[in-house]
Design a protein around this motif. Structure first.
Motif, mmCIF file in Angstrom:
data_model
loop_
_atom_site.group_PDB
_atom_site.id
_atom_site.type_symbol
_atom_site.label_atom_id
_atom_site.label_comp_id
_atom_site.label_asym_id
_atom_site.label_seq_id
_atom_site.Cartn_x
_atom_site.Cartn_y
_atom_site.Cartn_z
ATOM 1 N N ILE A 8 9.499 1.659 0.760
ATOM 2 C CA ILE A 8 8.882 2.775 0.870
ATOM 3 C C ILE A 8 8.294 3.356 -0.484
ATOM 4 N N TYR A 9 8.874 3.012 -1.612
ATOM 5 C CA TYR A 9 8.705 3.410 -2.965
ATOM 6 C C TYR A 9 7.114 2.792 -3.320
ATOM 7 N N ASP A 10 7.170 1.572 -3.062
ATOM 8 C CA ASP A 10 5.772 0.854 -3.363
ATOM 9 C C ASP A 10 4.766 1.662 -2.403
ATOM 10 N N LEU A 11 5.145 1.931 -1.296
ATOM 11 C CA LEU A 11 4.026 2.701 -0.591
ATOM 12 C C LEU A 11 3.792 4.043 -0.987
ATOM 13 N N CYS A 12 4.697 4.838 -1.436
ATOM 14 C CA CYS A 12 4.398 6.031 -2.225
ATOM 15 C C CYS A 12 3.549 5.681 -3.258
ATOM 16 N N GLU A 13 3.594 4.575 -4.190
ATOM 17 C CA GLU A 13 3.036 4.530 -5.304
ATOM 18 C C GLU A 13 1.444 4.302 -4.989
ATOM 19 N N LEU A 14 1.420 3.449 -4.028
ATOM 20 C CA LEU A 14 -0.103 3.050 -3.398
ATOM 21 C C LEU A 14 -0.710 4.396 -2.898
ATOM 22 N N ILE A 15 -0.062 5.458 -2.246
ATOM 23 C CA ILE A 15 -0.959 6.647 -1.774
ATOM 24 C C ILE A 15 -1.045 7.275 -2.831
ATOM 25 N N LEU A 16 -0.517 7.449 -3.932
ATOM 26 C CA LEU A 16 -0.692 8.285 -5.243
ATOM 27 C C LEU A 16 -1.935 7.816 -5.700
ATOM 28 N N MET A 17 -2.107 6.542 -6.018
ATOM 29 C CA MET A 17 -3.367 5.811 -6.514
ATOM 30 C C MET A 17 -4.413 6.251 -5.626
ATOM 31 N N GLN A 18 -4.330 6.123 -4.281
ATOM 32 C CA GLN A 18 -5.387 6.202 -3.491
ATOM 33 C C GLN A 18 -5.912 7.864 -3.421
ATOM 34 N N ILE A 19 -4.982 8.570 -3.424
ATOM 35 C CA ILE A 19 -5.348 10.161 -3.848
ATOM 36 C C ILE A 19 -5.847 10.425 -4.962
ATOM 37 N N LYS A 20 -5.644 9.540 -6.078
ATOM 38 C CA LYS A 20 -6.428 9.872 -7.473
ATOM 39 C C LYS A 20 -7.697 9.423 -7.412
ATOM 40 N N LYS A 21 -7.908 8.198 -6.739
ATOM 41 C CA LYS A 21 -9.254 7.527 -6.729
ATOM 42 C C LYS A 21 -10.178 7.919 -5.421
ATOM 43 N N PHE A 22 -9.654 8.957 -4.881
ATOM 44 C CA PHE A 22 -10.405 9.198 -3.196
ATOM 45 C C PHE A 22 -11.865 9.405 -3.361
ATOM 46 N N ASN A 23 -12.456 9.904 -4.651
ATOM 47 C CA ASN A 23 -13.834 10.405 -4.878
ATOM 48 C C ASN A 23 -14.480 9.095 -4.854
ATOM 49 N N LYS A 24 -13.896 7.880 -5.476
ATOM 50 C CA LYS A 24 -14.549 6.676 -5.642
ATOM 51 C C LYS A 24 -14.643 5.841 -4.499
ATOM 52 N N ILE A 25 -12.992 5.663 -3.959
ATOM 53 C CA ILE A 25 -12.824 4.774 -3.055
ATOM 54 C C ILE A 25 -12.339 5.419 -1.551
ATOM 55 N N ASN A 26 -13.193 5.428 -0.727
ATOM 56 C CA ASN A 26 -13.043 5.905 0.609
ATOM 57 C C ASN A 26 -13.743 5.155 1.609
ATOM 58 N N ASN A 27 -13.507 5.707 3.039
ATOM 59 C CA ASN A 27 -14.044 5.051 4.264
ATOM 60 C C ASN A 27 -13.793 3.481 4.184
ATOM 61 N N THR A 28 -12.262 3.285 3.937
ATOM 62 C CA THR A 28 -11.975 2.013 3.999
ATOM 63 C C THR A 28 -10.708 1.710 4.562
ATOM 64 N N LEU A 29 -10.633 0.471 5.249
ATOM 65 C CA LEU A 29 -9.298 0.163 5.695
ATOM 66 C C LEU A 29 -8.588 -1.032 5.104
ATOM 67 N N PHE A 30 -7.356 -0.881 5.000
ATOM 68 C CA PHE A 30 -6.569 -1.619 4.098
ATOM 69 C C PHE A 30 -5.250 -2.100 4.855
ATOM 70 N N THR A 31 -5.060 -3.448 4.922
ATOM 71 C CA THR A 31 -3.645 -3.857 5.258
ATOM 72 C C THR A 31 -2.988 -3.824 4.073
ATOM 73 N N VAL A 32 -1.478 -3.400 4.229
ATOM 74 C CA VAL A 32 -0.773 -3.078 3.492
ATOM 75 C C VAL A 32 0.678 -3.502 4.046
ATOM 76 N N GLY A 33 1.558 -4.383 3.436
ATOM 77 C CA GLY A 33 2.679 -4.875 3.675
ATOM 78 C C GLY A 33 3.650 -5.291 2.428
ATOM 79 N N GLY A 34 4.718 -5.922 2.791
ATOM 80 C CA GLY A 34 5.613 -6.538 1.792
ATOM 81 C C GLY A 34 4.986 -7.998 1.411
ATOM 82 N N SER A 35 4.095 -8.480 2.206
ATOM 83 C CA SER A 35 3.695 -9.762 1.806
ATOM 84 C C SER A 35 4.514 -10.917 1.693
#
Length: 340
Positions: free
Chosen positions: A234-261
């Motif tokens: 869950i901490y990895d997901l939280c860190e990703l979402i923080l990145m997404q918030i900070k870069k929302f102006n430039k990166i949006n309207n996109t679908l990502f698959t996100v997992g432990g891989s």
């Protein structure tokens, strides 16, 4: 920035709320407190002065009266796949109508949305065709991973249908009304604050039952425990979402698959060995060969796009997931015992 998190007293929502609050965002939660452990999580939000609005997400009359938020993170869901067979109205109302209501709020307020979807949007037949065995006798060695371009046609559980339909609604609202979005299609997520059960949050349930010396079952595919899932901390997901918030102006309207891989995945037998090592307990397992029509033998996420876009990849493996969850369970066992 003001952020509303739906399902904010659930496992993912609470972790996100606490994490983003610690980063200086003004966070609020929407949660009807119906889920196991939600009142425990609510106390954590209250301790951090995070307000929770206690009502159902499918009550639009109340949603439209909420304050305006810059961003809504929609992670409210009835996520147990077996429940979707038994209580169809509840699943559709929460997962689909709830998202529709949030999108109408986003449209009205010109907010942004991050929608958390699920790997269960992929068809069951697709996963079964990879393994092609009703009995899995040995550890699976498969290179296949699932990403944004993989097939989504075919039965996938009613829960999966509700999440895929919500993805489509998010995209349609963006096209029709100009709202900005990010969709994260997540696999299994685990870590502290997860009150697990058999068909949802199995990692925390595994740890708890080992800690408390409770009997368990290997269910399906011969009852040998060789099914494989990737597990995202869950901490990895939280860190990703923080990145997404900070870069929302430039990166949006996109679908990502996100997992432990391939960084963090496990079979049930491997998970058992990790739990035995960490808890010091060895418990008895019964074998049940047959399983639900909704069960799948294998799933590992392809993170290539989200890694390429943000430079993000999971830092924590399955051992770290188990250790962090165990320490939470052990340190707060007196308060959480009644929720398992």
């Amino acid at each position: 920035m003001k952020i509303l998190i739906t399902g904010g007293c659930g496992f993912v929502g609470t972790n996100l709320a606490l994490f983003l609050n610690s980063k200086g965002f003004k966070v609020a939660s929407l949660d009807n407190l119906s889920r196991k452990g939600s009142k425990y999580n609510l106390s954590l939000l209250k301790n951090n002065k995070i307000k929770n609005f206690n009502f159902d997400i499918y009550n639009f009359n109340k949603i439209k009266k909420l304050p305006k938020y810059d961003l809504i993170i929609d992670c409210c869901a009835e996520a147990a796949v077996e429940v979707s067979k038994k209580d169809i109205d509840r699943v559709i109302n929460t997962n689909l109508i709830g998202t529709l209501n949030i999108l109408k709020k986003v449209k009205k307020d010109k907010s942004r949305i991050i929608f958390l979807s699920s790997s269960r949007v992929y068809p069951i037949k697709e996963m079964n065709n990879i393994v092609k065995k009703k009995i899995i006798n040995a550890k699976l060695k498969i290179s296949k991973t699932f990403g944004e371009k993989d097939n989504i046609q075919g039965p996938k559980t009613l829960y999966g249908v509700s999440k895929l339909s919500s993805e489509m609604l998010v995209e349609e609202f963006s096209y029709a009304f100009g709202s900005k979005y990010i969709i994260n299609r997540c696999g299994v997520i685990s870590g502290p604050l997860q009150f697990g059960k058999q068909d949802q949050g199995f990692v925390s349930l595994w740890i708890w039952n080992h800690y408390k010396n409770k009997k368990m079952k290997y269910i399906g595919y011969g009852g040998l425990g060789n099914q494989v899932r990737d597990v995202l901390h869950i901490y990895d997901l939280c860190e990703l979402i923080l990145m997404q918030i900070k870069k929302f102006n430039k990166i949006n309207n996109t679908l990502f698959t996100v997992g432990g891989s391939k960084k963090s995945n496990t079979s049930l037998t491997q998970l058992t060995k990790i739990c035995e090592k960490i808890t010091g307990n060895k418990i008895k397992f019964n074998k049940v060969s047959k399983t639900s029509i909704y069960d799948i033998p294998y799933f590992i996420t392809n993170n290539n796009l989200v890694t390429k876009t943000y430079g993000w990849r999971p830092k924590r493996n399955i051992l770290k997931v188990v250790m962090d969850t165990f320490l939470w369970l052990k340190n707060d066992k007196s308060k959480i015992n009644k929720y398992f």
